[in-house]
Design a protein around this motif. Structure first.
Motif, mmCIF file in Angstrom:
data_model
loop_
_atom_site.group_PDB
_atom_site.id
_atom_site.type_symbol
_atom_site.label_atom_id
_atom_site.label_comp_id
_atom_site.label_asym_id
_atom_site.label_seq_id
_atom_site.Cartn_x
_atom_site.Cartn_y
_atom_site.Cartn_z
ATOM 1 N N GLU A 90 -33.207 82.312 -19.786
ATOM 2 C CA GLU A 90 -33.157 80.885 -19.514
ATOM 3 C C GLU A 90 -32.419 80.638 -18.211
ATOM 4 O O GLU A 90 -31.606 81.453 -17.772
ATOM 5 N N ALA A 91 -32.731 79.509 -17.588
ATOM 6 C CA ALA A 91 -32.126 79.150 -16.308
ATOM 7 C C ALA A 91 -31.890 77.652 -16.286
ATOM 8 O O ALA A 91 -32.610 76.892 -16.933
ATOM 9 N N GLU A 92 -30.902 77.220 -15.522
ATOM 10 C CA GLU A 92 -30.608 75.797 -15.432
ATOM 11 C C GLU A 92 -30.840 75.241 -14.032
ATOM 12 O O GLU A 92 -30.521 74.091 -13.757
ATOM 13 N N SER A 93 -31.433 76.048 -13.143
ATOM 14 C CA SER A 93 -31.748 75.580 -11.788
ATOM 15 C C SER A 93 -32.955 76.342 -11.265
ATOM 16 O O SER A 93 -33.355 77.378 -11.829
ATOM 17 N N ALA A 121 -34.066 80.234 -11.853
ATOM 18 C CA ALA A 121 -35.402 80.499 -12.394
ATOM 19 C C ALA A 121 -36.138 81.543 -11.553
ATOM 20 O O ALA A 121 -36.805 82.433 -12.090
ATOM 21 N N ILE A 122 -36.034 81.437 -10.242
ATOM 22 C CA ILE A 122 -36.694 82.404 -9.358
ATOM 23 C C ILE A 122 -36.162 83.803 -9.619
ATOM 24 O O ILE A 122 -36.928 84.776 -9.733
ATOM 25 N N ALA A 123 -34.826 83.930 -9.735
ATOM 26 C CA ALA A 123 -34.221 85.235 -10.016
ATOM 27 C C ALA A 123 -34.628 85.725 -11.406
ATOM 28 O O ALA A 123 -34.914 86.909 -11.604
ATOM 29 N N LEU A 124 -34.673 84.803 -12.371
ATOM 30 C CA LEU A 124 -35.018 85.169 -13.748
ATOM 31 C C LEU A 124 -36.435 85.714 -13.843
ATOM 32 O O LEU A 124 -36.670 86.739 -14.489
ATOM 33 N N GLN A 184 -39.817 88.996 -15.744
ATOM 34 C CA GLN A 184 -41.279 88.963 -15.770
ATOM 35 C C GLN A 184 -41.832 88.318 -17.048
ATOM 36 O O GLN A 184 -42.598 88.936 -17.793
ATOM 37 N N PRO A 185 -41.474 87.073 -17.325
ATOM 38 C CA PRO A 185 -42.009 86.411 -18.521
ATOM 39 C C PRO A 185 -43.503 86.127 -18.376
ATOM 40 O O PRO A 185 -44.033 86.084 -17.264
ATOM 41 N N ASP A 186 -44.149 85.932 -19.510
ATOM 42 C CA ASP A 186 -45.556 85.523 -19.509
ATOM 43 C C ASP A 186 -45.694 84.014 -19.320
ATOM 44 O O ASP A 186 -46.652 83.539 -18.710
ATOM 45 N N LEU A 187 -44.747 83.269 -19.871
ATOM 46 C CA LEU A 187 -44.818 81.802 -19.874
ATOM 47 C C LEU A 187 -43.455 81.228 -19.551
ATOM 48 O O LEU A 187 -42.438 81.646 -20.107
ATOM 49 N N LEU A 247 -44.260 77.330 -6.202
ATOM 50 C CA LEU A 247 -43.691 78.520 -5.580
ATOM 51 C C LEU A 247 -43.877 79.754 -6.454
ATOM 52 O O LEU A 247 -44.339 80.809 -5.988
ATOM 53 N N LEU A 248 -43.529 79.644 -7.727
ATOM 54 C CA LEU A 248 -43.615 80.795 -8.624
ATOM 55 C C LEU A 248 -45.058 81.203 -8.887
ATOM 56 O O LEU A 248 -45.364 82.396 -8.981
#
Length: 210
Positions: A37-40, A44-47, A52-55, A73-74
């Motif tokens: 999970e990410a809060e920014s 999120a980009i680093a995560l 390598q999540p699917d969704l 971007l992603l």
């Protein structure tokens, strides 16, 4: 849930209570794994690069980057990544821009839990999912690829007057994030970035008087 293999999900929202609620909801779904999970946007980009999540479940109102721009971007970096927008905004422009950014679905945060689950199932199986009322508005109001909506024309007019985002938001009685979304859409549709070229377009097309 009939997915061929466990789907790896990551959450992007700047409110920990929202993330906790989504995790609790997803905890009853199998096969599914919350991998991070990410809060920014930066997190999120680093995560995504790390896990390598699917969704990816993405909120629009992030502190450092618009969630729609993050999606764009992603998706450009990871074409196989699927994105579901979870937003509090029942807004045609946001929904339309999410489509153009490459999201596979858009669900309101206050939707019934079964709708969020249905969206994840549909997208995890390779499909798309938009709430019924949102999908109907998209069909009814969809402009041509290079046609500005009336609101986008208003924003372009304000841009040509030299207004900044806060001034436009106040003048049009919309949020700053909505102004940002309109500006992104205008640039994409017209393929114009330079202010002088935008003013010329506005004059040539009668958006502002000669």
């Amino acid at each position: 849930m009939n997915l061929p293999s466990p789907i790896r999900v990551a959450l992007v929202d700047d409110h920990s209570l929202v993330r906790d609620g989504i995790k609790a909801l997803l905890g009853v779904m199998a096969p599914l794994e919350v991998v991070g999970e990410a809060e920014s946007g930066a997190e999120a980009i680093a995560l995504v690069g790390r896990c390598q999540p699917d969704l990816l479940l993405v909120d629009i109102g992030l502190p450092d980057i618009n969630g729609l721009e993050l999606t764009r971007l992603l998706r450009s970096r990871y074409p196989a990544l699927k994105v579901l927008i979870l937003s509090m905004y029942d807004n045609h422009e946001y929904v339309s821009e999410s489509l153009r950014a490459g999201a596979s679905g858009y669900v309101l945060k206050n939707a019934p839990s079964r709708e969020i689950i249905a969206a994840i199932e549909a997208i995890g199986s390779g499909g798309t999912f938009y709430s019924a009322d949102i999908a109907q508005r998209l069909i009814a109001d969809k402009p041509t690829d290079n046609e500005l909506t009336p609101r986008e024309s208003q924003v372009l007019y304000k841009m040509a007057q030299g207004m900044n985002n806060k001034e436009m938001a106040r003048d049009l009685d919309i949020s700053v994030r909505t102004v940002e979304t309109h500006r992104l859409s205008i640039r994409r549709k017209l393929n114009i970035d330079k202010p002088a070229a935008l003013v010329k377009y506005a004059i040539d097309h009668g958006i502002i008087p000669r």
